[in-house]
Design a protein around this motif. Structure first.
Motif, PDB file in Angstrom:
ATOM      1  N   ASP A 263      37.044  28.185  79.711  1.00 49.28           N
ATOM      2  CA  ASP A 263      36.428  29.347  80.340  1.00 49.28           C
ATOM      3  C   ASP A 263      37.259  30.618  80.175  1.00 49.28           C
ATOM      4  O   ASP A 263      36.775  31.715  80.466  1.00 49.28           O
ATOM      5  N   TYR A 264      38.506  30.474  79.732  1.00 53.99           N
ATOM      6  CA  TYR A 264      39.388  31.630  79.598  1.00 53.99           C
ATOM      7  C   TYR A 264      39.561  32.064  78.139  1.00 53.99           C
ATOM      8  O   TYR A 264      40.401  32.924  77.848  1.00 53.99           O
ATOM      9  N   LEU A 265      38.778  31.485  77.224  1.00 57.88           N
ATOM     10  CA  LEU A 265      38.996  31.779  75.801  1.00 57.88           C
ATOM     11  C   LEU A 265      38.759  33.250  75.475  1.00 57.88           C
ATOM     12  O   LEU A 265      39.488  33.837  74.663  1.00 57.88           O
ATOM     13  N   ASP A 266      37.739  33.868  76.083  1.00 56.07           N
ATOM     14  CA  ASP A 266      37.487  35.290  75.826  1.00 56.07           C
ATOM     15  C   ASP A 266      38.652  36.152  76.311  1.00 56.07           C
ATOM     16  O   ASP A 266      39.052  37.115  75.645  1.00 56.07           O
ATOM     17  N   THR A 267      39.201  35.814  77.477  1.00 52.66           N
ATOM     18  CA  THR A 267      40.355  36.557  78.002  1.00 52.66           C
ATOM     19  C   THR A 267      41.559  36.389  77.087  1.00 52.66           C
ATOM     20  O   THR A 267      42.273  37.351  76.794  1.00 52.66           O
ATOM     21  N   LEU A 268      41.786  35.158  76.616  1.00 53.48           N
ATOM     22  CA  LEU A 268      42.912  34.907  75.711  1.00 53.48           C
ATOM     23  C   LEU A 268      42.755  35.674  74.416  1.00 53.48           C
ATOM     24  O   LEU A 268      43.726  36.206  73.869  1.00 53.48           O
ATOM     25  N   ALA A 269      41.514  35.749  73.909  1.00 56.92           N
ATOM     26  CA  ALA A 269      41.276  36.513  72.684  1.00 56.92           C
ATOM     27  C   ALA A 269      41.566  37.990  72.913  1.00 56.92           C
ATOM     28  O   ALA A 269      42.178  38.654  72.075  1.00 56.92           O
ATOM     29  N   ARG A 270      41.151  38.521  74.076  1.00 57.70           N
ATOM     30  CA  ARG A 270      41.409  39.931  74.383  1.00 57.70           C
ATOM     31  C   ARG A 270      42.903  40.204  74.512  1.00 57.70           C
ATOM     32  O   ARG A 270      43.374  41.287  74.158  1.00 57.70           O
ATOM     33  N   LEU A 271      43.650  39.232  75.025  1.00 60.10           N
ATOM     34  CA  LEU A 271      45.097  39.396  75.172  1.00 60.10           C
ATOM     35  C   LEU A 271      45.856  39.137  73.874  1.00 60.10           C
ATOM     36  O   LEU A 271      47.081  39.252  73.841  1.00 60.10           O
ATOM     37  N   GLY A 272      45.135  38.776  72.808  1.00 64.33           N
ATOM     38  CA  GLY A 272      45.782  38.516  71.522  1.00 64.33           C
ATOM     39  C   GLY A 272      46.525  37.195  71.481  1.00 64.33           C
ATOM     40  O   GLY A 272      47.467  37.035  70.698  1.00 64.33           O
ATOM     41  N   LEU A 273      46.087  36.223  72.307  1.00 62.66           N
ATOM     42  CA  LEU A 273      46.785  34.938  72.400  1.00 62.66           C
ATOM     43  C   LEU A 273      46.016  33.800  71.738  1.00 62.66           C
ATOM     44  O   LEU A 273      46.475  32.656  71.737  1.00 62.66           O
TER      45      LEU A 273
END
Length: 581
Positions: free
Chosen positions: A374-384
């Motif tokens: 569920d956090y994949l979009d956030t991780l992508a935005r953070l460059g992780l």
């Protein structure tokens, strides 16, 4: 009677005209602009009275002193040469705005022009410095068309210009129905620093501080100085709480390196209050007052803090920042926080296992509100996303090698891993493409590995992705499309790429009144392109019942089997042995 305009020159003028050297000296002494002649090293040889008035010094205090001692450059450091040794490759004349402290002790802006005085070899041996005041003696600005809007210490827009820009921005935002944000910045304990270093040095530090802040503000936004140690940032067109918080955090980071004053290191922080249009106020003065009140709230929390007018928003964004920090820690130390489970893919008719998909799970799930996926979009935005992908691939390689070496049936199953979009754009933190990374994993063959490409990554710049996908194919890796039907995909382009599978979300059945027809059309289209459709997210019997007759052989979901740790897979596989693909 002789008219005033045709009056003949007097005896004094005639006498000066007969002696050019005396005329030049007279002009030097009588000029209302400050004039200074220095030697090639920048040491003062001669000054006039106007310079002494502008610099607030006696003539006796100037001789032999470096010219830079009497003004403060608003560039940090100054980019302009002051000696003969540093000028040959540069122009022989330049201008710079500087600050001079008047006899009343106030720092005022002065335009300094420096002209090199060349010798017979066209080399600069002396310099003529001309200082032009930008204020009249009564304190009025000379050019109200420009300087009335500029803060003399920092060169930033002042309150007058900020008010004009804010009024214009509010009118634009109202017409376009957009938002904007106002950040009120107060430098913590600056008065104490200013008193300790002196006001002249304090002005210089303010100039450097303003430059640091300016570098963190977009060109379309406005950084202004209200006076003293208070600044305002106006964020136009993108005045969301998230954007405002991001800018505030960058401003805080800009102040982290210590400021230097002589041999002293000075640490500075800022309290920042944030007001939003139209949520907090709709007019200039109320919006500024709201931002100032939020700044006081931030200051009460301690130095270097930020706050919104709406305290609930401050709490929400604080929680968002906390979550992002936790996610960053988890991705940089994945073995402490994450583990790979594997969810089987099954043949629909025989329910035999045809493959596995790597699924992320928390080691301590009670510490998190949601699963890692569920956090994949956030991780992508953070460059992780790339870091996470690499850890997943390395972990899957280690598991597959162990299965293969032990001779278990798991070693014969393909393993799928979902990629992040950053891999397709080759936008990695270390500029290393995915195929280069894989070649250095010490694995002889990747025929067992399937990489799932997100469908949304197939709608942008396709050239870079095409080259990467074909290089991955040459490594023996199989490719699949993740989430087919959720995003627009160029089918002609898709047909030319080496995809052998595509997942289709079975939840389309309940998300759209034509869900069944959409599922069937997607599967038939994929079959026509020789791409095997896989129906995924089948977690309930009612969903499985609704899929009867859909043209797909392979299925996946918790209804058939949840994702399991690697150690639990072997016993499960005894009753769901590998089936041919």
């Amino acid at each position: 009677m002789t008219e005033k305009g045709n009056r003949p020159p007097g005896k004094h003028t005639h006498a000066l005209a007969q002696h050019p050297a005396r005329l030049v000296q007279h002009a030097f002494e009588q000029s209302q602009n400050g004039l200074v002649i220095t030697d090639g090293d920048g040491n003062i040889l001669l000054v006039n009275d106007a310079f002494c008035r502008i610099a607030g010094v006696d003539r006796a205090e100037t001789s032999g002193w470096p010219i830079e001692h009497f003004y403060l450059s608003r560039r940090t450091p100054s980019h302009l040469p002051v000696t003969a040794d540093t000028t040959p490759s540069l122009t022989h004349s330049w201008q710079q705005e500087v600050l001079c402290r008047s006899t009343e002790g106030e720092s005022l802006p002065v335009l300094m022009t420096v002209d090199a005085m060349l010798d017979e070899h066209q080399q600069p041996r002396h310099f003529l410095h001309t200082f032009v005041q930008l204020f009249r003696s009564n304190g009025e600005m000379l050019d109200d068309r420009h300087w009335i809007h500029i803060d003399p210490i920092t060169g930033l827009p002042n309150w007058l210009l900020l008010r004009d820009r804010l009024s214009h921005a509010l009118a634009q935002a109202e017409r376009a129905d957009t938002t904007l944000a106002l950040l009120f910045i107060d430098i913590d304990q600056f008065k104490t620093i200013n008193d300790s270093v002196g006001h002249t040095e304090g002005d210089r530090i303010l100039g450097e501080l303003a430059q640091r802040l300016q570098r963190e503000v977009r060109s379309k936004d406005t950084l202004a100085r209200l006076g003293s140690d208070q600044f305002v940032v106006l964020l136009e067109k993108d005045g969301t709480p998230e954007a405002a918080q991001l800018v505030a955090e960058r401003l805080h980071e800009a102040l982290e390196p210590p400021f230097t004053s002589g041999d002293r290191y000075l640490l500075m922080t800022a309290s920042i209050g944030i007001a939003l249009y139209p949520t907090d106020a709709q007019d200039v003065e109320p919006l500024l007052a709201a931002a100032r009140s939020a700044m006081f709230i931030a200051r009460k929390k301690g130095p270097g803090r930020l706050a919104f007018v709406d305290r609930r928003l401050t709490a929400q964004l604080k929680e968002k920042y906390r979550l992002e920090s936790l996610l960053s820690e988890a991705i940089h130390m994945p073995s402490h926080h994450l583990e790979l489970h594997y969810q089987p893919e099954l043949d629909r008719s025989s329910l035999r296992c045809t493959g596995l998909e790597a699924v992320l799970r928390w080691k301590r799930p009670t510490h998190w509100q949601h699963p890692p996926g569920d956090y994949l979009d956030t991780l992508a935005r953070l460059g992780l996303g790339v870091r996470l992908n690499r850890w997943m691939i390395q972990t899957a390689i280690a598991d597959h090698r162990r299965w293969h070496d032990s001779g278990t049936a798991l070693g014969k199953l393909p393993v799928a891993i979902q990629l992040c979009e950053s891999h397709l754009a080759q936008d990695t933190f270390d500029h290393r493409p995915l195929d280069h990374f894989l070649r250095h994993q010490g694995h002889d063959s990747f025929e067992w590995l399937t990489l799932k490409v997100p469908a949304q990554g197939l709608g942008g710049e396709l050239d870079k992705a095409t080259h990467l996908l074909k290089r991955l194919e040459r490594l023996g890796i199989r490719l699949a499309v993740e989430g087919f039907g959720s995003q627009a995909v160029d089918l002609a382009w898709l047909s030319r790429l080496p995809f052998h599978k595509a997942t289709v979300d079975a939840r389309l059945l309940g998300m759209h009144h034509e869900g069944r027809r959409l599922l069937e059309a997607s599967c038939r289209m994929l079959n026509a392109l020789d791409i095997e459709p896989v129906l995924v997210s089948i977690d309930e019997g009612s969903v499985a019942a609704g899929l009867e007759g859909i043209s797909a052989r392979l299925v996946q979901g918790d209804l058939y089997s949840p994702a399991m740790p690697a150690d639990a897979l072997e016993s499960w596989l005894e009753t769901h042995g590998p089936g041919g693909e």
